[in-house]
Scaffold this motif. Structure first.
Motif, short mmCIF file in Angstrom:
data_model
loop_
_atom_site.label_atom_id
_atom_site.label_comp_id
_atom_site.label_asym_id
_atom_site.label_seq_id
_atom_site.Cartn_x
_atom_site.Cartn_y
_atom_site.Cartn_z
N ASN A 298 33.95 -28.41 26.97
CA ASN A 298 32.86 -28.43 27.96
C ASN A 298 32.02 -27.17 27.89
O ASN A 298 30.82 -27.20 28.12
N ALA B 53 40.18 -36.63 26.24
CA ALA B 53 39.32 -37.81 26.45
C ALA B 53 39.07 -38.03 27.94
O ALA B 53 37.99 -38.41 28.36
N LYS C 238 31.50 -36.67 28.52
CA LYS C 238 31.34 -37.67 27.45
C LYS C 238 30.53 -37.17 26.24
O LYS C 238 31.01 -37.27 25.10
N PHE D 121 32.67 -34.77 24.36
CA PHE D 121 33.85 -35.37 23.74
C PHE D 121 33.47 -36.18 22.51
O PHE D 121 34.15 -36.16 21.48
N GLU D 122 32.34 -36.90 22.61
CA GLU D 122 31.92 -37.75 21.49
C GLU D 122 31.53 -36.94 20.26
O GLU D 122 31.50 -37.47 19.15
N CYS E 271 32.44 -35.29 38.38
CA CYS E 271 32.69 -35.79 37.02
C CYS E 271 33.85 -36.75 36.98
O CYS E 271 34.15 -37.34 35.95
#
Lengths: 318, 318
Positions: free
Chosen positions: A253, A282, A287, A290-291, B175
């Motif tokens: 993050n 995950a 998102k 993470f992707e 989140c």
């Protein structure tokens, strides 16, 4: 080019060609108890021997990269403090380059292992990579934009001292605080969690592996049992993976890397460790961050340090 | 150069000379409910008006920098997702540059506020700076080596979603996770802690400030009471500062910056917030990293975004 990995127990040295392929290797005991001069002489001899074994002369050497533990100053070549070696303010770079007559580049050992993995190991092709080493402690190296990011006083990457649980609780860390990732997920924490499970009467082959002497349970024992399918050992590894996953999600993050490489002794567990780590990440990383990332096991093993030291020379030459 | 700060409620635009000194300003309501085209037209009109007010023509403009919320792609100029604006995949850069006939550079708003503070605000002279904005949420911008570090998919700096307490406990974050810094120390968390104290019967002027209607207690109310010396409000700010301090110590251990700049509405508390933050950081950050860093309040206030947008154009030109 020559790479040196200066550790508390051994000095690993390798000569490499301009593609960073290792041609010769020399390994010597460090023997820090013999004093600074003796250790420096050992390093210098190792470099000369590696060069000779490679069929080259010192005149052919473009530079020597040295990875050292502890806070150090890459700009002045001074090892500020290395507890394992009992070194304070040793001008290692100058001592070596005066005798060897070639440029010597000093860098933190975890940063160099990270650079090695980024260039020639599990992080090949990465641009922004986080290297995490999990063994007796948890350290790290940040490779941002393809180069080592060492921070404003050359101590960036202290991933092990990220607090991830309530700082009033959690086990005490070597740094004096509570809540640090290192105190929760490094080798000693894994061994401690296993001993606690055993004391609570959990059935496990770990007891047999140490012939009933619970004090002998180490993270290696936990690893052997986990890889053999022992449920208690797998649960302990899973708990460590939970903590590591939270720490790695935090790093993802914050730094949005393309690759996270996990090295160090504990990483030899491979997917037994990585699978639950990825699952936690995950669930926690945002998102789009993470992707963008893959989380993989280190590839260079104990070679990461010398390979990184050679890559450092390459970076300095270019 | 022109800088634009696109927010959910207003569009702030400024024209600046090559020293990044602001010459003219235009502020317009965003009115996202009028649709993408209307908002883009508002931005374009604002740029033209700021340029005209500065006594210049569009031909004189070297470039326009635009700060936008949400994930975006600085390379393609596309705003991927901006919840406040209800925007998905809006090619803002292309839409603007086609009409204006000048290069348009898009960047995340927190990154730009950080760049502004690093170049012309509280972080002047810094090399590695972490900008943290604490308001309704907690966001961040990383300025490493003097430039924005945006990561591998342009979402680096999500400091608010660093877990710092047990992830099974702690309040729920926007989140979807627990344990995040944002859920513990941003404005809504500060207000929640204050309401809890009041419900527990704590004597405080905050009750009078909201005429007895506890639901009206916001972080602004807590701030006003804390600045007036109210013990309960100071305790709440101290608790938020504890969490912020742990998060900032983590960042310092990881990134070893020379400067941490705290901006956003909550930072207006100044030393009431910063003093306890520094105390926690002193206790938790590793010594060589702590000694290298100063932790200061942002200086540019609501101007940080447009100043950063202007600095972005400067960076792109050089």
């Amino acid at each position: 080019m020559v790479g040196v990995d200066l550790g508390g127990t051994k000095v690993a040295t390798a000569a490499a060609n301009l593609e960073a392929a290792i041609i010769s290797r020399v390994t010597r005991p460090t023997e820090p108890e013999r004093g600074v001069d003796a250790v420096v002489a050992t390093i210098i001899d190792s470099v000369r021997e590696a060069v000779a074994q490679a069929g080259a002369r010192m005149d052919d050497v473009a530079g020597v990269g040295v990875g050292s533990p502890g806070p150090l100053n890459p700009e002045t070549g001074v090892v500020v403090f290395a507890p394992n070696l009992k070194w304070h303010d040793v001008p290692l770079g100058a001592l070596m380059s005066e005798v060897l007559g070639v440029p010597v580049y000093l860098e933190n050992d975890a940063n160099l292992a990270g650079l090695g993995e980024a260039r020639l190991g599990a992080g090949r092709g990465s641009k922004n990579m986080i290297y995490i080493t999990v063994s007796t402690g948890i350290g790290g190296g940040l490779i941002l934009g393809g180069e080592i990011y060492s921070g404003s006083s050359f101590v960036a990457g202290e991933i092990g001292h990220m607090a991830i649980v309530d700082v009033d609780e959690g086990p005490l860390c070597g740094c004096g605080n509570r809540g640090c990732l290192e105190a929760l997920a490094a080798g000693p924490a894994i061994a401690r969690m296993a001993r606690e499970l055993i004391r609570h009467g959990e059935e496990t082959m770990m007891v047999d592996l140490v012939s009933g002497n619970i004090e002998l349970v180490t993270s290696e024992i936990v690893g052997r049992a986990a890889l053999a399918g022992d449920a208690a050992a797998i649960a302990v590894v899973g708990k460590a993976a939970d903590y590591l996953g939270v720490g790695i999600a935090n790093l993802i993050n914050i730094l949005n890397p393309d690759t996270v490489v996990i090295g160090g002794g504990v990483s030899r567990l491979g997917e037994v460790l990585l699978e639950p780590v990825r699952e936690v990440v995950a669930g926690r990383a945002l998102k789009p961050a993470f992707e963008a990332v893959r989380i993989v096991q280190a590839e260079l093993g104990p070679d990461a340090g010398v390979v990184g030291a050679v890559c450092l020379v390459l970076s300095e030459l270019l």
